[in-house]
Write an enzyme that holds these catalytic residues in place. Structure first.
Site, PDB file in Angstrom:
ATOM      1  N   TYR A  83      51.937  35.045  49.240  1.00 28.27           N
ATOM      2  CA  TYR A  83      50.782  34.552  48.489  1.00 28.27           C
ATOM      3  C   TYR A  83      50.627  33.054  48.734  1.00 28.27           C
ATOM      4  O   TYR A  83      51.537  32.281  48.465  1.00 28.27           O
ATOM      5  CB  TYR A  83      50.984  34.823  46.991  1.00 28.27           C
ATOM      6  N   ASN A 182      40.497  50.571  36.158  1.00 25.85           N
ATOM      7  CA  ASN A 182      41.503  50.612  35.088  1.00 25.85           C
ATOM      8  C   ASN A 182      42.503  49.460  35.191  1.00 25.85           C
ATOM      9  O   ASN A 182      43.466  49.404  34.428  1.00 25.85           O
ATOM     10  CB  ASN A 182      42.275  51.937  35.135  1.00 25.85           C
ATOM     11  N   SER A 183      42.302  48.545  36.148  1.00 24.72           N
ATOM     12  CA  SER A 183      43.221  47.399  36.268  1.00 24.72           C
ATOM     13  C   SER A 183      42.920  46.411  35.150  1.00 24.72           C
ATOM     14  O   SER A 183      41.901  46.509  34.465  1.00 24.72           O
ATOM     15  CB  SER A 183      43.022  46.722  37.627  1.00 24.72           C
ATOM     16  N   ARG A 207      41.419  55.936  40.540  1.00 27.46           N
ATOM     17  CA  ARG A 207      42.052  57.073  41.224  1.00 27.46           C
ATOM     18  C   ARG A 207      42.827  57.901  40.212  1.00 27.46           C
ATOM     19  O   ARG A 207      43.366  57.366  39.231  1.00 27.46           O
ATOM     20  CB  ARG A 207      42.939  56.609  42.369  1.00 27.46           C
ATOM     21  N   TYR A 286      38.487  40.738  45.777  1.00 28.82           N
ATOM     22  CA  TYR A 286      39.409  39.823  45.086  1.00 28.82           C
ATOM     23  C   TYR A 286      40.847  40.314  45.126  1.00 28.82           C
ATOM     24  O   TYR A 286      41.759  39.626  44.661  1.00 28.82           O
ATOM     25  CB  TYR A 286      38.939  39.593  43.645  1.00 28.82           C
ATOM     26  N   GLY A 287      41.092  41.479  45.678  1.00 29.57           N
ATOM     27  CA  GLY A 287      42.462  41.982  45.777  1.00 29.57           C
ATOM     28  C   GLY A 287      42.550  42.982  46.908  1.00 29.57           C
ATOM     29  O   GLY A 287      41.535  43.509  47.392  1.00 29.57           O
ATOM     30  N   GLY A 288      43.770  43.225  47.357  1.00 28.85           N
ATOM     31  CA  GLY A 288      43.973  44.164  48.472  1.00 28.85           C
ATOM     32  C   GLY A 288      45.134  45.094  48.186  1.00 28.85           C
ATOM     33  O   GLY A 288      46.045  45.239  48.999  1.00 28.85           O
ATOM     34  N   TRP A 312      38.725  33.934  44.880  1.00 23.87           N
ATOM     35  CA  TRP A 312      40.122  33.596  44.575  1.00 23.87           C
ATOM     36  C   TRP A 312      40.117  32.618  43.399  1.00 23.87           C
ATOM     37  O   TRP A 312      39.649  31.488  43.526  1.00 23.87           O
ATOM     38  CB  TRP A 312      40.769  32.966  45.817  1.00 23.87           C
TER      39      TRP A 312
HETATM   40  N1  LIG Z   1      41.422  36.934  43.632  1.00 24.13           N
HETATM   41  C1  LIG Z   1      41.871  36.545  42.453  1.00 24.13           C
HETATM   42  O1  LIG Z   1      41.693  35.403  42.041  1.00 24.13           O
HETATM   43  C2  LIG Z   1      42.594  37.530  41.588  1.00 24.13           C
HETATM   44  C3  LIG Z   1      42.859  37.259  40.251  1.00 24.13           C
HETATM   45  C4  LIG Z   1      43.480  38.255  39.477  1.00 24.13           C
HETATM   46  C5  LIG Z   1      43.873  39.435  40.081  1.00 24.13           C
HETATM   47  N2  LIG Z   1      43.632  39.608  41.403  1.00 24.13           N
HETATM   48  C6  LIG Z   1      43.987  40.837  42.106  1.00 24.13           C
HETATM   49  O2  LIG Z   1      43.299  41.877  41.474  1.00 24.13           O
HETATM   50  C7  LIG Z   1      44.017  43.072  41.640  1.00 24.13           C
HETATM   51  C8  LIG Z   1      44.199  43.701  40.268  1.00 24.13           C
HETATM   52  O3  LIG Z   1      45.036  42.852  39.492  1.00 24.13           O
HETATM   53  P1  LIG Z   1      45.402  43.294  38.013  1.00 24.13           P
HETATM   54  O4  LIG Z   1      46.417  42.371  37.488  1.00 24.13           O
HETATM   55  O5  LIG Z   1      44.160  43.475  37.258  1.00 24.13           O
HETATM   56  O6  LIG Z   1      46.064  44.708  38.376  1.00 24.13           O
HETATM   57  P2  LIG Z   1      46.850  45.755  37.489  1.00 24.13           P
HETATM   58  O7  LIG Z   1      46.406  45.703  36.076  1.00 24.13           O
HETATM   59  O8  LIG Z   1      48.279  45.588  37.819  1.00 24.13           O
HETATM   60  O9  LIG Z   1      46.296  47.128  38.112  1.00 24.13           O
HETATM   61  C9  LIG Z   1      46.528  47.457  39.455  1.00 24.13           C
HETATM   62  C10 LIG Z   1      45.357  48.284  39.938  1.00 24.13           C
HETATM   63  O10 LIG Z   1      45.489  48.520  41.326  1.00 24.13           O
HETATM   64  C11 LIG Z   1      45.461  49.940  41.576  1.00 24.13           C
HETATM   65  N3  LIG Z   1      46.353  50.198  42.695  1.00 24.13           N
HETATM   66  C12 LIG Z   1      47.588  49.723  42.851  1.00 24.13           C
HETATM   67  N4  LIG Z   1      48.086  50.104  44.054  1.00 24.13           N
HETATM   68  C13 LIG Z   1      47.114  50.817  44.639  1.00 24.13           C
HETATM   69  C14 LIG Z   1      47.014  51.493  45.889  1.00 24.13           C
HETATM   70  N5  LIG Z   1      48.015  51.486  46.778  1.00 24.13           N
HETATM   71  N6  LIG Z   1      45.881  52.148  46.168  1.00 24.13           N
HETATM   72  C15 LIG Z   1      44.873  52.160  45.278  1.00 24.13           C
HETATM   73  N7  LIG Z   1      44.918  51.546  44.076  1.00 24.13           N
HETATM   74  C16 LIG Z   1      46.032  50.887  43.776  1.00 24.13           C
HETATM   75  C17 LIG Z   1      45.942  50.557  40.287  1.00 24.13           C
HETATM   76  O11 LIG Z   1      45.509  51.895  40.195  1.00 24.13           O
HETATM   77  P3  LIG Z   1      46.477  53.001  39.537  1.00 24.13           P
HETATM   78  O12 LIG Z   1      46.483  52.750  38.061  1.00 24.13           O
HETATM   79  O13 LIG Z   1      45.874  54.287  39.909  1.00 24.13           O
HETATM   80  O14 LIG Z   1      47.830  52.769  40.147  1.00 24.13           O
HETATM   81  C18 LIG Z   1      45.259  49.649  39.276  1.00 24.13           C
HETATM   82  O15 LIG Z   1      43.902  49.987  39.144  1.00 24.13           O
HETATM   83  C19 LIG Z   1      45.332  42.675  42.334  1.00 24.13           C
HETATM   84  O16 LIG Z   1      45.184  42.867  43.711  1.00 24.13           O
HETATM   85  C20 LIG Z   1      45.441  41.213  42.039  1.00 24.13           C
HETATM   86  O17 LIG Z   1      46.223  40.505  42.970  1.00 24.13           O
HETATM   87  C21 LIG Z   1      42.995  38.698  42.162  1.00 24.13           C
END
Ligand SMILES: NC(=O)c1ccc[n+]([C@@H]2O[C@H](COP(=O)([O-])OP(=O)(O)OC[C@H]3O[C@@H](n4cnc5c(N)ncnc54)[C@H](OP(=O)(O)O)[C@@H]3O)[C@@H](O)[C@H]2O)c1
Length: 380
Positions: A83, A182-183, A207, A286-288, A312
């Protein structure tokens, strides 16, 4: 009584009852990058013999007792060494949270919620609640001081709010579609969209993963109820299935074709969003989480003129002044205090219990409703 009046009243009360109960320090940190469960270590010094330089006799320093710190995907990626830092163009993988007490180590975690235990200037009072933001702090009064979820507010809520406002002007009748509905970010996206305009619709794609039918039903109810999504679709039904995409288009037409798509996953899931997005729409990544690239069809770019962008939050914070960041934070805090925003579920772990927290995170794809691991840093 307004929130500010409440704050003033609470300040006078807390000032009388203030006393510092602890002067302890402990941390979760790493000396080298790698899998968090392998490289993270718990360290403490108790009680603190020496404080970070500049704390004593300074009138401008706040001492904050950190209460709760979330374990976000980016925190795991930082420990893994994948990161980047928004501060450094030359050395993008430099760690930025170096330990004050244990040299050569970097402290894990990037945001949190705490209370002031010591302050020099008149602007702050002991026991004020703070959400530190990069190069600034936001203060607020919280009714339920035990809520650990508030520690997640800035990264998740800030990301959701900026993505909903910075790319497309949402109007009554606009539709937003997102994957990972659902995240933590996803459930705030669907709620904040309604606060921007109650006639903005949100389609959340999720999913089923290994969830049981009962868990899937519970998840759907949660997303359309608490999280305020208008429609829930399952990506397993839509990936590589033209008929299902056509059926989804017909369902979504009732709200309007999406003008904004928010992508946390990449891969096949982002292709689904692109197929459902309107001409001239934006796909904001915003995420991968799938670790797969985004595939856009040539026709989506040429004939539909779809724009692919990224967001980001760390970069946004570095590029904006404290007043602007504070305004965003106030908007989120007010929505939370007014009970218009339900924060993601969390499960608290002691800092030394970090292996259980990492394990908990790894099992959330089976849970009906995900809960984010949050460290309760108050106990040694
Ligand atoms: N760009 C930015 O500034 C920023 C800021 C905040 C967060 N983010 C990113 O946003 C994303 C979500 O963060 P969060 O904290 O909200 O996440 P979180 O609450 O931990 O939830 C993770 C999510 O990702 C899904 N997921 C995980 N692995 C997966 C896979 N291999 N294939 C498909 N779906 C998958 C999960 O689905 P299931 O429940 O089905 O597992 C769930 O919906 C992350 O990538 C994080 O790094 C980016």
């Amino acid at each position: 009584m307004s929130r500010r009046q409440l704050l003033a009243a609470l300040r006078s009360r807390t000032a009388e009852s203030y006393r510092v109960q602890r002067r302890l320090y402990h941390e979760l940190s790493f000396a080298r990058t790698g899998a968090p469960e392998k490289v993270l270590e718990y360290h403490h010094c108790s009680p603190i013999q020496s404080e970070p330089s500049g704390v004593r006799n300074s009138n401008s320093v706040l001492c904050i007792e950190v209460h709760h710190v979330p374990w976000n995907p980016a925190d795991a990626n930082t420990v893994q060494g994948t990161y980047p830092s928004p501060y450094s163009e030359l050395s993008p993988y430099r760690q930025i949270h170096s330990s004050e007490f244990f040299p050569q180590r970097s402290v894990a975690g990037s945001e949190g919620y705490g209370r002031i235990v010591q302050c020099g200037g008149p602007l702050w009072l002991p026991l004020d609640a703070v959400l530190p933001i990069q190069r600034g702090t936001e203060l607020f009064v919280e009714d339920d001081v035990t809520s650990a979820a508030v520690a997640t507010l800035f990264q998740l809520g800030g990301t959701a709010l900026r993505m909903l406002t910075d790319f497309v002007k949402l109007k009554p009748g606009s539709t937003v579609i997102q994957n990972a509905g659902n995240s933590g970010v996803g459930i705030l996206v669907s709620q904040l969209a309604k606060l921007i305009n109650k006639n903005v619709a949100v389609v959340s794609v999720v999913r089923r993963s290994s969830r049981s039918p009962k868990a899937v039903a519970e998840l759907t109810e949660y997303l359309t109820g608490t999280a305020k999504a208008d429609l829930v679709l399952f990506e397993e039904d839509l990936i590589d299935n033209r008929d299902a995409i056509q059926a989804a288009k017909s369902q979504i037409e009732a709200f309007g074709t999406p003008v904004l798509a928010l992508n946390a996953l990449g891969g096949a899931s982002s292709s689904v969003l692109l197929q459902l997005l309107d001409t001239e729409g934006y796909l904001v990544t915003y995420g991968g989480m799938s670790k797969q690239p985004i595939y856009a069809a040539t026709s989506q770019l040429i004939f539909k003129n779809i724009k692919l962008s990224g967001y980001w939050n760390s970069r946004w914070m570095v590029r904006h002044c404290t007043a602007v960041k504070s305004a965003v934070m106030s908007e989120l805090v007010d929505a939370y205090l007014d009970k218009k925003l339900i924060l993601p579920s969390v499960k608290a772990f002691g800092l030394s219990d970090f292996q259980a927290a990492i394990q908990h995170t790894a099992t959330q794809s089976h849970a009906a409703i995900r809960s984010k691991a949050v460290f309760d840093c108050r106990e040694l």
